[in-house]
Motif scaffolding. Sequence first.
Motif, PDB file in Angstrom:
ATOM      1  N   SER A 333      47.295  55.693   5.380  1.00 32.53           N
ATOM      2  CA  SER A 333      46.400  54.531   5.441  1.00 32.53           C
ATOM      3  C   SER A 333      45.167  54.840   6.274  1.00 32.53           C
ATOM      4  CB  SER A 333      47.144  53.332   6.041  1.00 32.53           C
ATOM      5  OG  SER A 333      48.240  52.965   5.235  1.00 32.53           O
ATOM      6  N   ASN A 334      45.365  55.554   7.373  1.00 32.52           N
ATOM      7  CA  ASN A 334      44.243  55.909   8.242  1.00 32.52           C
ATOM      8  C   ASN A 334      43.263  56.826   7.513  1.00 32.52           C
ATOM      9  OD1 ASN A 334      43.235  56.012  11.218  1.00 32.52           O
ATOM     10  ND2 ASN A 334      43.302  58.153  10.591  1.00 32.52           N
ATOM     11  N   ALA A 335      43.807  57.817   6.774  1.00 33.61           N
ATOM     12  CA  ALA A 335      42.944  58.762   6.050  1.00 33.61           C
ATOM     13  C   ALA A 335      42.174  58.072   4.927  1.00 33.61           C
ATOM     14  CB  ALA A 335      43.792  59.904   5.487  1.00 33.61           C
ATOM     15  N   ILE A 336      42.781  57.055   4.303  1.00 39.45           N
ATOM     16  CA  ILE A 336      42.112  56.333   3.208  1.00 39.45           C
ATOM     17  C   ILE A 336      41.114  55.322   3.759  1.00 39.45           C
ATOM     18  CG2 ILE A 336      42.486  54.718   1.303  1.00 39.45           C
ATOM     19  CD1 ILE A 336      45.217  56.086   0.878  1.00 39.45           C
ATOM     20  N   ARG A 337      41.547  54.546   4.761  1.00 42.75           N
ATOM     21  CA  ARG A 337      40.715  53.463   5.292  1.00 42.75           C
ATOM     22  C   ARG A 337      39.427  53.988   5.908  1.00 42.75           C
ATOM     23  NH1 ARG A 337      44.121  51.538   8.762  1.00 42.75           N
ATOM     24  NH2 ARG A 337      45.154  50.156   7.278  1.00 42.75           N
ATOM     25  N   ASP A 379      34.665  48.005  12.204  1.00 45.04           N
ATOM     26  CA  ASP A 379      34.866  47.411  10.881  1.00 45.04           C
ATOM     27  C   ASP A 379      36.316  47.498  10.414  1.00 45.04           C
ATOM     28  OD1 ASP A 379      32.121  46.940  10.806  1.00 45.04           O
ATOM     29  OD2 ASP A 379      31.721  48.931   9.952  1.00 45.04           O
ATOM     30  N   SER A 380      37.219  47.957  11.287  1.00 46.83           N
ATOM     31  CA  SER A 380      38.611  48.134  10.880  1.00 46.83           C
ATOM     32  C   SER A 380      39.310  46.787  10.736  1.00 46.83           C
ATOM     33  CB  SER A 380      39.352  48.993  11.910  1.00 46.83           C
ATOM     34  OG  SER A 380      40.722  49.078  11.582  1.00 46.83           O
ATOM     35  N   GLN A 381      40.141  46.673   9.692  1.00 46.26           N
ATOM     36  CA  GLN A 381      40.918  45.463   9.460  1.00 46.26           C
ATOM     37  C   GLN A 381      42.374  45.638   9.903  1.00 46.26           C
ATOM     38  OE1 GLN A 381      39.493  42.605   8.318  1.00 46.26           O
ATOM     39  NE2 GLN A 381      37.571  43.772   8.459  1.00 46.26           N
ATOM     40  N   THR A 411      40.954  65.786  11.209  1.00 47.12           N
ATOM     41  CA  THR A 411      42.272  66.385  10.967  1.00 47.12           C
ATOM     42  C   THR A 411      43.294  65.886  11.976  1.00 47.12           C
ATOM     43  OG1 THR A 411      41.201  68.398  10.137  1.00 47.12           O
ATOM     44  CG2 THR A 411      43.542  68.549  10.699  1.00 47.12           C
ATOM     45  N   PHE A 412      44.429  65.434  11.446  1.00 46.62           N
ATOM     46  CA  PHE A 412      45.588  65.103  12.272  1.00 46.62           C
ATOM     47  C   PHE A 412      46.663  66.150  11.985  1.00 46.62           C
ATOM     48  CE2 PHE A 412      43.390  61.088  12.287  1.00 46.62           C
ATOM     49  CZ  PHE A 412      43.648  60.584  13.552  1.00 46.62           C
ATOM     50  N   THR A 413      47.089  66.840  13.031  1.00 45.04           N
ATOM     51  CA  THR A 413      48.095  67.897  12.892  1.00 45.04           C
ATOM     52  C   THR A 413      49.364  67.489  13.624  1.00 45.04           C
ATOM     53  OG1 THR A 413      46.371  69.591  12.798  1.00 45.04           O
ATOM     54  CG2 THR A 413      48.598  70.335  13.278  1.00 45.04           C
ATOM     55  N   LEU A 414      50.464  67.584  12.915  1.00 50.98           N
ATOM     56  CA  LEU A 414      51.767  67.230  13.485  1.00 50.98           C
ATOM     57  C   LEU A 414      52.621  68.499  13.514  1.00 50.98           C
ATOM     58  CD1 LEU A 414      53.780  64.061  12.536  1.00 50.98           C
ATOM     59  CD2 LEU A 414      54.926  66.233  12.857  1.00 50.98           C
ATOM     60  N   LYS A 415      52.925  68.984  14.730  1.00 51.95           N
ATOM     61  CA  LYS A 415      53.726  70.207  14.887  1.00 51.95           C
ATOM     62  C   LYS A 415      55.177  69.835  15.169  1.00 51.95           C
ATOM     63  CE  LYS A 415      49.954  73.147  16.499  1.00 51.95           C
ATOM     64  NZ  LYS A 415      49.484  74.079  17.554  1.00 51.95           N
ATOM     65  N   PHE A 416      56.068  70.449  14.390  1.00 48.74           N
ATOM     66  CA  PHE A 416      57.495  70.135  14.530  1.00 48.74           C
ATOM     67  C   PHE A 416      58.110  70.898  15.704  1.00 48.74           C
ATOM     68  CE2 PHE A 416      56.420  69.907   9.954  1.00 48.74           C
ATOM     69  CZ  PHE A 416      56.531  68.536   9.807  1.00 48.74           C
TER      70      PHE A 416
END
Length: 416
Positions: A333-337, A379-381, A411-416
Amino acid sequence: MKLSEHYTRTSIYSTLMVLLAGAVIYYFAIKYIAQQQLDRGLQQQLTEAEEYVRSSNQDPQQYDLDKDHAVFIKTNQWQLQKRFFDTTYFNPKEQRKEAGRAVEDLVKLKDTGYKVIITISRAGQKYLIEVITIITLALLAGLLSVLFISNKYFLNGLWKPFQLTLKEIKQFNIADVDQFKGKPSKVDEFAELNKAIREMSLRVTHDYLNLKQFTENASHEMMTPLAVVTTKLDTLIQDETLSAEQLAQITDIYSSINKSSRLNQSLLLLAKLENKLITDEIPISLDTVLSEKMLQFQELMQTKDLSFKHNLQAKQVLASKYLIDILLNNLFSNAIRHNSSGGVIIIELNGEQLSIKNTGATHSLDEQMIFERFQKGKDSQGTGLGLTLVKNICQHYGYIIHYYYESGWHTFTLKF
């Protein structure tokens, strides 16, 4: 450094300093006593030499007796300060030079003065001091070894109740039915510590249960009227007699009610995450879930003419499907919005990390603030809790979430 190690090191250092100082004092004391013993022997020999000179009434001669060596030298001096001193001399019996202790004094015979020098061997004293020094150092090393071993094992046993209590504290979960009990100990301080922790845990658990009940009740009581209002608004929106202005106002109210409902659910989820109340975990194929999410968000993507690019490798994680679903929903949602019209979203997954890139604003976001509660664009809803939920879910599973901006890509990076 552990407390037992710190105590052992401190006690050994302090003991070593005291023992070394004592050994030095002991060495010089023994040396002084031995020297005084030699000087008393020399004084006795000197007295005998003076009696010998006076009784023989003839010029005294040099003589050697065992390890004693006496030399008489005629002198014109009538006054000579008696003195004791260390020297070396040739021992005719041993046929070698030896360390000795000597006394020098003046002996008078009639009108003639004789300087007498009597020397006795110091080899026995030196050997005795060496033996005493070796024994002292051996005792010192033995004492330090015993001190180290006893401290290491005795203190480990002494601190065992504390270690068990600490382990139980680390495993304590405020949501568990089992309360903190603490391990029994004969040491008063540890027993008092267990009692204090037990009482504190009871108070904390009681407060937590009250807060949990209040939160659940408040959430339930809020959701009920919100559901009623939403239903009424759905009915009103279907009314064809409404004017365009009235319909716009009702739509705004409907949107605000939905936002309040989402906010309520998000805050409740945050509370559960922070208190580790979600414990169900199953193996999840992350690549499969990502493929499903891309299909789910396809319609929303088309409204902004966005496109997906992806490179997904097989990756399985052990987690709650509910939390993984929320995590990915918020990232998508964040990447689309926050994307620009006609933009691109790139999703890459491998065995070590998941990265989601999107085009959008031509400036970097504040990395320190975007994961805080209620931080959102003008402008975020949204509710301002999406990325906060992402961060808390990552912390819940030990993942590391990181944001950076480079060459027009967020870029959002999620390291396991």
